[in-house]
Design a protein around this motif. Structure first.
Motif, PDB file in Angstrom:
ATOM      1  N   ILE A  21       0.837  -1.210   0.000  1.00  0.00           N
ATOM      2  CA  ILE A  21       0.000   0.000   0.000  1.00  0.00           C
ATOM      3  C   ILE A  21       0.868   1.255   0.000  1.00  0.00           C
ATOM      4  O   ILE A  21       0.592   2.233  -0.696  1.00  0.00           O
ATOM      5  CB  ILE A  21      -0.943   0.004   1.224  1.00  0.00           C
ATOM      6  N   GLN A  22       1.956   1.217   0.788  1.00  0.00           N
ATOM      7  CA  GLN A  22       2.830   2.384   0.850  1.00  0.00           C
ATOM      8  C   GLN A  22       3.508   2.646  -0.486  1.00  0.00           C
ATOM      9  O   GLN A  22       3.818   3.800  -0.825  1.00  0.00           O
ATOM     10  CB  GLN A  22       3.877   2.240   1.955  1.00  0.00           C
ATOM     11  N   ASP A  23       3.738   1.575  -1.287  1.00  0.00           N
ATOM     12  CA  ASP A  23       4.322   1.765  -2.613  1.00  0.00           C
ATOM     13  C   ASP A  23       3.355   2.484  -3.544  1.00  0.00           C
ATOM     14  O   ASP A  23       3.746   3.377  -4.306  1.00  0.00           O
ATOM     15  CB  ASP A  23       4.710   0.409  -3.216  1.00  0.00           C
ATOM     16  N   SER A  28       1.857   7.408  -6.239  1.00  0.00           N
ATOM     17  CA  SER A  28       0.776   8.371  -6.486  1.00  0.00           C
ATOM     18  C   SER A  28       1.204   9.780  -6.123  1.00  0.00           C
ATOM     19  O   SER A  28       0.959  10.736  -6.870  1.00  0.00           O
ATOM     20  CB  SER A  28      -0.473   7.979  -5.692  1.00  0.00           C
ATOM     21  N   LEU A  29       1.868   9.933  -4.963  1.00  0.00           N
ATOM     22  CA  LEU A  29       2.307  11.256  -4.528  1.00  0.00           C
ATOM     23  C   LEU A  29       3.357  11.835  -5.467  1.00  0.00           C
ATOM     24  O   LEU A  29       3.311  13.017  -5.824  1.00  0.00           O
ATOM     25  CB  LEU A  29       2.869  11.181  -3.095  1.00  0.00           C
ATOM     26  N   VAL A  30       4.307  10.993  -5.871  1.00  0.00           N
ATOM     27  CA  VAL A  30       5.356  11.456  -6.785  1.00  0.00           C
ATOM     28  C   VAL A  30       4.753  11.845  -8.139  1.00  0.00           C
ATOM     29  O   VAL A  30       5.085  12.890  -8.711  1.00  0.00           O
ATOM     30  CB  VAL A  30       6.435  10.376  -6.973  1.00  0.00           C
ATOM     31  N   SER A  31       3.840  11.017  -8.651  1.00  0.00           N
ATOM     32  CA  SER A  31       3.208  11.299  -9.940  1.00  0.00           C
ATOM     33  C   SER A  31       2.406  12.589  -9.886  1.00  0.00           C
ATOM     34  O   SER A  31       2.490  13.432 -10.789  1.00  0.00           O
ATOM     35  CB  SER A  31       2.287  10.135 -10.348  1.00  0.00           C
ATOM     36  N   TYR A  32       1.649  12.760  -8.804  1.00  0.00           N
ATOM     37  CA  TYR A  32       0.847  13.971  -8.662  1.00  0.00           C
ATOM     38  C   TYR A  32       1.734  15.207  -8.509  1.00  0.00           C
ATOM     39  O   TYR A  32       1.453  16.260  -9.075  1.00  0.00           O
ATOM     40  CB  TYR A  32      -0.081  13.848  -7.454  1.00  0.00           C
ATOM     41  N   GLY A  33       2.825  15.056  -7.752  1.00  0.00           N
ATOM     42  CA  GLY A  33       3.760  16.172  -7.579  1.00  0.00           C
ATOM     43  C   GLY A  33       4.395  16.589  -8.889  1.00  0.00           C
ATOM     44  O   GLY A  33       4.507  17.784  -9.190  1.00  0.00           O
ATOM     45  N   ILE A  34       4.818  15.606  -9.703  1.00  0.00           N
ATOM     46  CA  ILE A  34       5.416  15.915 -11.008  1.00  0.00           C
ATOM     47  C   ILE A  34       4.396  16.579 -11.914  1.00  0.00           C
ATOM     48  O   ILE A  34       4.696  17.550 -12.624  1.00  0.00           O
ATOM     49  CB  ILE A  34       5.968  14.632 -11.663  1.00  0.00           C
ATOM     50  N   TYR A  35       3.160  16.077 -11.884  1.00  0.00           N
ATOM     51  CA  TYR A  35       2.097  16.662 -12.714  1.00  0.00           C
ATOM     52  C   TYR A  35       1.843  18.119 -12.343  1.00  0.00           C
ATOM     53  O   TYR A  35       1.780  18.993 -13.208  1.00  0.00           O
ATOM     54  CB  TYR A  35       0.816  15.839 -12.550  1.00  0.00           C
ATOM     55  N   LYS A  36       1.706  18.404 -11.038  1.00  0.00           N
ATOM     56  CA  LYS A  36       1.440  19.777 -10.598  1.00  0.00           C
ATOM     57  C   LYS A  36       2.626  20.686 -10.899  1.00  0.00           C
ATOM     58  O   LYS A  36       2.443  21.858 -11.241  1.00  0.00           O
ATOM     59  CB  LYS A  36       1.142  19.797  -9.097  1.00  0.00           C
ATOM     60  N   LEU A  37       3.848  20.148 -10.798  1.00  0.00           N
ATOM     61  CA  LEU A  37       5.038  20.937 -11.106  1.00  0.00           C
ATOM     62  C   LEU A  37       5.064  21.325 -12.577  1.00  0.00           C
ATOM     63  O   LEU A  37       5.337  22.476 -12.927  1.00  0.00           O
ATOM     64  CB  LEU A  37       6.302  20.149 -10.741  1.00  0.00           C
ATOM     65  N   ILE A  38       4.754  20.363 -13.458  1.00  0.00           N
ATOM     66  CA  ILE A  38       4.733  20.643 -14.890  1.00  0.00           C
ATOM     67  C   ILE A  38       3.643  21.644 -15.228  1.00  0.00           C
ATOM     68  O   ILE A  38       3.844  22.570 -16.021  1.00  0.00           O
ATOM     69  CB  ILE A  38       4.544  19.337 -15.693  1.00  0.00           C
ATOM     70  N   MET A  39       2.464  21.499 -14.612  1.00  0.00           N
ATOM     71  CA  MET A  39       1.368  22.426 -14.867  1.00  0.00           C
ATOM     72  C   MET A  39       1.715  23.829 -14.375  1.00  0.00           C
ATOM     73  O   MET A  39       1.370  24.828 -15.015  1.00  0.00           O
ATOM     74  CB  MET A  39       0.085  21.938 -14.185  1.00  0.00           C
TER      75      MET A  39
END
Length: 285
Positions: A21-23, A28-39
């Protein structure tokens, strides 16, 4: 499923790691962070430079895989020095990103939506701004009205004189009246109140802007390039009313058009027809 997994694990260099679950949360957190950074980068002036950096990194990877030693040496050393240069070059953008993280704006939280709601102008304020702009346009009185959204304009407020007054067309007209102490500079509006006047704004360094635009319009574009504020400008030379947001300017507006842009009212049929006429006239400078 177990048979399929055991079969795949027998294949050399192939194995299915156990997923906890932690994986899933970590990915998810890393993917969301990268997405928000790019946006976030996409919505700032750094987007063009970001694409250039991606191209250089891709070129570096290609030189590495194909054994292009000279090209790889040049790019590697360029990136080493370039990292420090990028930090210095984009210091204002990095500071703004940290401020947005601290204020919860970068991650698009519920708090941001609440702040956007608080920052929205009410009907009385919209009508007062539109009425003042129309009256000043008739007399060719130059005006620069900055309306705060979610990005705080405190650093610009500090450059002017604090007022903290209820918005009224009479007050706005009086502030920008020629040869008065407060007429020079910008008025800042926050939460349906005039918070400061005679404020200094950053000028846009966009070289593609029309030569017809003077200092007042360049200041309006400059502040909207660095923040999410919207600006109403009245030209002192022509009396034309302009609306500026995200570094883009719409010119030659009337009171109805300006009210539609500023407000939450439903567009009337006549307004929609007028919007179509000037939509094509919107300029990036």
């Amino acid at each position: 499923m177990e048979i399929l997994q055991s079969t795949l694990e027998q294949i050399p260099f192939f194995s299915i790691p156990s997923l906890q679950i932690q994986d899933v949360l970590d990915i998810s957190l890393v993917s969301y962070g990268i997405y928000k950074l790019i946006m976030w980068i996409k919505d700032t002036r750094t987007w063009a430079v970001f694409k250039g950096v991606v191209f250089i990194v891709a070129l570096a990877l290609m030189s590495y895989f194909f054994g292009m030693h000279t090209l790889s040496f040049i790019i590697t050393n360029t990136l080493t020095v370039g990292t420090i240069a990028m930090i210095i070059l984009f210091q204002p953008e990095l500071r703004r990103a940290l401020e947005q993280i601290g204020q919860g704006k970068l991650w698009g939280s519920v708090t941001t939506n609440e702040k956007e709601s608080e920052a929205a102008l009410d009907e009385a304020s919209i009508n007062s701004i539109a009425r003042a702009a129309t009256q000043m346009a008739k007399t060719k009185t130059g005006a620069l009205i900055v309306i705060e959204s979610t990005t705080l304009l405190s650093e610009y407020e500090r450059t002017g004189i604090i007022i903290d007054a209820v918005i009224s067309s009479q007050l706005l007209i009086n502030i920008f009246e020629k040869n008065t102490p407060l007429h020079d500079g910008a008025v800042i509006i926050c939460k349906n109140r005039i918070t400061a006047a005679t404020c200094f704004l950053p000028l846009s360094d966009n070289m593609s802007l029309s030569k017809d635009l003077g200092t007042r319009h360049r200041a309006a574009i400059g502040v909207t390039e660095e923040t999410d504020a919207v600006v109403v400008v009245v030209s002192e030379e022509t009396g034309a009313i302009s609306y500026v947001r995200n570094g883009k300017i719409k010119r030659d507006l009337d009171a109805e058009m300006l009210t539609t842009l500023l407000g939450r009212k439903k567009k009337s049929k006549s307004s929609q027809k007028k919007m179509k006429l000037w939509k094509g006239r919107g300029q990036n400078g």
